[in-house]
Scaffold this motif. Sequence first.
Motif, PDB file in Angstrom:
ATOM      1  N   MET A 266       0.817  -1.262  -0.017  1.00  0.00           N
ATOM      2  CA  MET A 266      -0.118   0.123  -0.062  1.00  0.00           C
ATOM      3  C   MET A 266       1.059   1.425  -0.104  1.00  0.00           C
ATOM      4  N   VAL A 267       2.127   1.119   0.018  1.00  0.00           N
ATOM      5  CA  VAL A 267       2.904   2.150  -0.077  1.00  0.00           C
ATOM      6  C   VAL A 267       2.569   3.077  -1.520  1.00  0.00           C
ATOM      7  N   SER A 268       2.433   4.229  -1.416  1.00  0.00           N
ATOM      8  CA  SER A 268       2.360   5.289  -2.691  1.00  0.00           C
ATOM      9  C   SER A 268       3.514   5.169  -3.398  1.00  0.00           C
ATOM     10  N   ALA A 269       3.176   5.153  -4.886  1.00  0.00           N
ATOM     11  CA  ALA A 269       4.330   5.164  -6.058  1.00  0.00           C
ATOM     12  C   ALA A 269       3.728   5.843  -7.118  1.00  0.00           C
ATOM     13  N   GLU A 270       4.537   5.915  -8.184  1.00  0.00           N
ATOM     14  CA  GLU A 270       4.179   6.636  -9.431  1.00  0.00           C
ATOM     15  C   GLU A 270       4.229   5.797 -10.562  1.00  0.00           C
ATOM     16  N   PRO A 271       3.320   5.305 -11.178  1.00  0.00           N
ATOM     17  CA  PRO A 271       1.895   5.645 -10.592  1.00  0.00           C
ATOM     18  C   PRO A 271       1.217   4.543  -9.737  1.00  0.00           C
ATOM     19  N   ILE A 272       1.706   3.236  -9.914  1.00  0.00           N
ATOM     20  CA  ILE A 272       1.413   2.062  -9.133  1.00  0.00           C
ATOM     21  C   ILE A 272       2.413   1.390  -8.624  1.00  0.00           C
TER      22      ILE A 272
ATOM     23  N   LEU B 222      -6.488  -8.452 -31.074  1.00  0.00           N
ATOM     24  CA  LEU B 222      -6.746  -9.820 -31.092  1.00  0.00           C
ATOM     25  C   LEU B 222      -8.209 -10.260 -30.598  1.00  0.00           C
ATOM     26  N   GLY B 223      -8.922  -9.348 -30.161  1.00  0.00           N
ATOM     27  CA  GLY B 223     -10.582  -9.788 -29.631  1.00  0.00           C
ATOM     28  C   GLY B 223     -10.184 -10.017 -28.290  1.00  0.00           C
ATOM     29  N   LEU B 224      -9.253 -10.050 -27.483  1.00  0.00           N
ATOM     30  CA  LEU B 224      -9.058 -10.347 -26.119  1.00  0.00           C
ATOM     31  C   LEU B 224      -9.571  -9.162 -25.057  1.00  0.00           C
ATOM     32  N   ILE B 225      -9.857  -9.351 -23.944  1.00  0.00           N
ATOM     33  CA  ILE B 225     -10.219  -8.204 -23.046  1.00  0.00           C
ATOM     34  C   ILE B 225      -9.001  -7.519 -22.742  1.00  0.00           C
ATOM     35  N   ALA B 226      -9.064  -6.183 -22.870  1.00  0.00           N
ATOM     36  CA  ALA B 226      -7.791  -5.390 -22.808  1.00  0.00           C
ATOM     37  C   ALA B 226      -7.965  -4.393 -21.756  1.00  0.00           C
ATOM     38  N   LEU B 227      -7.372  -4.275 -20.851  1.00  0.00           N
ATOM     39  CA  LEU B 227      -7.430  -3.385 -19.603  1.00  0.00           C
ATOM     40  C   LEU B 227      -6.255  -2.633 -19.189  1.00  0.00           C
ATOM     41  N   ASN B 228      -6.150  -1.207 -19.507  1.00  0.00           N
ATOM     42  CA  ASN B 228      -5.047  -0.523 -19.128  1.00  0.00           C
ATOM     43  C   ASN B 228      -5.357   0.139 -17.815  1.00  0.00           C
ATOM     44  N   VAL B 229      -4.410  -0.197 -17.072  1.00  0.00           N
ATOM     45  CA  VAL B 229      -4.459   0.275 -15.407  1.00  0.00           C
ATOM     46  C   VAL B 229      -3.388   1.380 -15.187  1.00  0.00           C
ATOM     47  N   ASP B 230      -3.626   2.620 -14.868  1.00  0.00           N
ATOM     48  CA  ASP B 230      -2.527   3.346 -14.375  1.00  0.00           C
ATOM     49  C   ASP B 230      -2.932   4.149 -13.354  1.00  0.00           C
ATOM     50  N   SER B 231      -3.884   3.770 -12.274  1.00  0.00           N
ATOM     51  CA  SER B 231      -4.165   4.331 -11.105  1.00  0.00           C
ATOM     52  C   SER B 231      -4.391   2.917 -10.119  1.00  0.00           C
ATOM     53  N   PRO B 232      -3.782   3.297  -9.018  1.00  0.00           N
ATOM     54  CA  PRO B 232      -3.987   2.029  -8.068  1.00  0.00           C
ATOM     55  C   PRO B 232      -5.287   1.789  -7.585  1.00  0.00           C
ATOM     56  N   ASP B 233      -6.281   2.933  -7.558  1.00  0.00           N
ATOM     57  CA  ASP B 233      -7.793   2.523  -7.337  1.00  0.00           C
ATOM     58  C   ASP B 233      -8.625   1.816  -8.280  1.00  0.00           C
ATOM     59  N   ASP B 234      -7.782   1.681  -9.435  1.00  0.00           N
ATOM     60  CA  ASP B 234      -8.378   0.851 -10.825  1.00  0.00           C
ATOM     61  C   ASP B 234      -7.736  -0.520 -10.683  1.00  0.00           C
ATOM     62  N   LEU B 235      -6.944  -0.862  -9.898  1.00  0.00           N
ATOM     63  CA  LEU B 235      -6.146  -2.077 -10.016  1.00  0.00           C
ATOM     64  C   LEU B 235      -6.962  -3.302  -9.481  1.00  0.00           C
TER      65      LEU B 235
ATOM     66  N   ARG C 103     -13.588 -14.778 -21.425  1.00  0.00           N
ATOM     67  CA  ARG C 103     -12.447 -15.078 -22.485  1.00  0.00           C
ATOM     68  C   ARG C 103     -10.955 -14.408 -21.736  1.00  0.00           C
ATOM     69  N   PRO C 104     -10.138 -14.824 -22.606  1.00  0.00           N
ATOM     70  CA  PRO C 104      -8.713 -14.283 -22.182  1.00  0.00           C
ATOM     71  C   PRO C 104      -8.597 -12.677 -22.240  1.00  0.00           C
ATOM     72  N   ALA C 105      -7.701 -12.380 -21.170  1.00  0.00           N
ATOM     73  CA  ALA C 105      -7.502 -10.739 -20.955  1.00  0.00           C
ATOM     74  C   ALA C 105      -6.084 -10.585 -20.634  1.00  0.00           C
ATOM     75  N   VAL C 106      -5.896  -9.423 -20.800  1.00  0.00           N
ATOM     76  CA  VAL C 106      -4.472  -8.748 -20.767  1.00  0.00           C
ATOM     77  C   VAL C 106      -4.683  -7.502 -19.680  1.00  0.00           C
ATOM     78  N   LEU C 107      -4.069  -7.504 -18.479  1.00  0.00           N
ATOM     79  CA  LEU C 107      -3.758  -6.282 -17.735  1.00  0.00           C
ATOM     80  C   LEU C 107      -2.356  -5.662 -18.048  1.00  0.00           C
ATOM     81  N   ASP C 108      -2.685  -4.522 -18.588  1.00  0.00           N
ATOM     82  CA  ASP C 108      -1.347  -3.692 -18.780  1.00  0.00           C
ATOM     83  C   ASP C 108      -1.226  -2.626 -17.743  1.00  0.00           C
ATOM     84  N   VAL C 109      -0.469  -3.041 -16.736  1.00  0.00           N
ATOM     85  CA  VAL C 109      -0.513  -1.972 -15.736  1.00  0.00           C
ATOM     86  C   VAL C 109       0.824  -1.376 -15.435  1.00  0.00           C
TER      87      VAL C 109
END
Length: 594
Positions: A361-367, A513-526, A538-544
Motif C-alpha cells: 500500500m506504499v504510494s508510488a508513481e503511478p502504481i 486480437l479480440g481479447l479483453i484489454a485493460l489499461n491500469v494506471d491508477s492504484p484505485d483501478d487495480l 475469455r482471455p484478458a491482458v492487464l497492462d499495469v
Amino acid sequence: MVETVGDHVLQRLRDWNVDQVFGYPGDGINGIVAAFGKADNRPRFVQSRHEEMSAFEAVGYAKFSGRPGVCLATSGPGAIHLLNGLYDAKLDHVPVVAIVGQTARTARGGSYQQEVDLQSLVKDVASEYSVEVTVAEQLPNALDRALRTAITRSAPTVVIIPNDVQEEPYEPPRHEFKHVPSSRPGLVRPVLTPPSAELERAADVLNAGRKVAILIGQGARTATAEVRQIADLTGAGVAKALLGKDVLADDLPYVTGSIGLLGTRPSYEMMRDCDTLLIVGSNFPYSQFLPEYGKARAVQIDVDGTRIGMRYPTEVNLVGDAHSTLRALLPLVRRNENRSWREKIERHVTGWWQSMEQQAMVSAEPINPIRIVHELSIRAPDNLIITADSGSSTNWYARNLRMRGQMRGSLSGTLATMGAGVPYAIGAKFAHPDRPVVALVGDGAMQMNGLAELITIARYQNLWADRRCVVCVFHNNDLNQVTWELRAMGGAPKFEESQALPDINYAAFAASLGLIALNVDSPDDLGPAWDQALAADRPAVLDVRCDAEIPPIPPHATAEQVKAVTEAILKGDPGSARMAYEGIKAKLAELLPN
C-alpha cells in the motif's frame, strides 16, 4: 493406405495417451505434419509462434499435468530453437520429449541446407537419452524409450527422425538378430522407501531437535499431508523453495514462505536460528540461506540419490519417494511438547504478512508493483494456476502471493530464463482447460516473446472449458531486475541504453486480437481490473503501469548490497533520488508495519 513412419509416430503417441504436441512446421518434419492431417489432428497439433515457445509450452504442460510434454520441430534452426526450453526442462527436472526432423540421409555429410549435427547439439541437454532413427524398424522402441526415460528420470529426451525416413513405409522390428522390440506403452514409477535402520537414524536426529526447520521443494508435492504431520510432531516451521511454492498453502500459520534471495524474513530467520533441518524434495542451490555449517543437524529426503547432500552437510540421507518415506518415518518421530519455537515462528509469519500488506500500500508513481500481486492474492480463486516470468515481478510472486486451496504455480526456477511465463500459461491451459490461469510477466519478457504468444492464446481459447487466461504485464519500461542487480551487486548506476524499453501499449495489441484489454494506471483501478479479468468469459491482458523505482530489497539485505546501491546513487544513477526515497518507504513499511 500404407502406414508411414510418420503415421506410426502419431499412433505411438496416441498409445501413450499424448493429447497434444506443441510444435511449429517445417519441411524437415513434413512426413509427420502430413500424418497429423491423415489422423484427423490426433494428437492435436498446437502451433506456437516460435519453436522455443513450443518447448516452453511442453514444459508448462508437464509441470502442471504431471505427464510428459511433447514438442515437435523441424531440422536445423527449428531444433536449435528448442534448446532453451529443453534446458529449462532439464534444470527443473521435467519430463519432455522433443521430436525433431533431420536432413535426408542421402544428403547427409554434404553441407546440405539446414544440415546440423543434431546428435552433438542435443548431447548435453538430452544427456539422459537421445537417438536418431535411421530405419523404420527402430520404432517403436526409440520413441517408447524416450518417453519412459523422460518420465523415469524427470528429464528431456530427444528423438531425431530424418525427413526421408518419416515418409517410408513403417516396418516393425522382426524377431531376428540386431532388431530391438518394444513393449506395450505405459509406465508405473517405482515407489522407493529407505531401509528401516536409516529411517530410525533420521528419527533420532529429528527427535533430538528443539528448533526444527523444514525445507520443501517440488519433490514434496505428493506428500503434503505427511509434511504437515511431521511439522506438527516436531513443532517445525516450513520454508518453501521457489519451485515448491505451491506445495503447502500459505494460510498455514507455520509456513514461512519462500526462501533465498527472493524469500521472506521469517524463512531467513528460521534457517538462521534452527538447530535441526529436514529437507524434503528440494535441490535449493543457495546454501548461504541455509543454517551455518555445523550449526544444525540435517536429514534429507530425495528420490534421486545423486542430489543428496549437495547443498548442506546432511547427517542422514534418505533416498526415497517423499510420500512413502515420510509415511514410514512418521511413526518413529515423537511429538515435541515444547511449542515455544513454533509459536515464535507463527508470530513472525503473522507479522510478515502484515508488513507485506503495508508494503503493497506504499504510494508510488503511478502504481506500486507489489500491490499488483497483493490485489491478485486477495481475489485469486482457490483453483487458480499462476505462472511467473523471470524479472523483478518474480520477487513479488515469490514473497507476496499467498497460495491457498488447490492453487498451483510455477516458473523457470533453475534456468531462470526470461520469456517462459506466457507459454507456461498456454501449457497450463492445455493441462487443465477447466481452470483459470494467470501469467505474471514483465514488459521485457512480453516484448521478448509474450506479445506473439497472445496470438496463440487467442487462437486456441475456444478449446478451453474455462477460457480465463489472464496475462498481467508489469509495465515500467525498464529491464528492472537487471537494473537492480547492477545497483546492488556491482554498485553501478543504471545504464539507460541497455535497460530502457520502448513504450508499448500491450492492452491495445490484445484488443486487436479480440481479447479483453485493460489499461491500469491508477492504484484505485487495480482491484476492479483484477475483478473484471477474473470474471471474464475469455482471455484478458492487464497492462499495469507500475513504478520501476520500487526496490526489490531482500528482507535480509547485506551491508555489502546496501553499500553497492549507495555507490550507484553517488555515481549518478538516473533515478537516484526517487530510488532512495522509495527504498526508505518500502523498508519502513516492512520494519514498522503499524
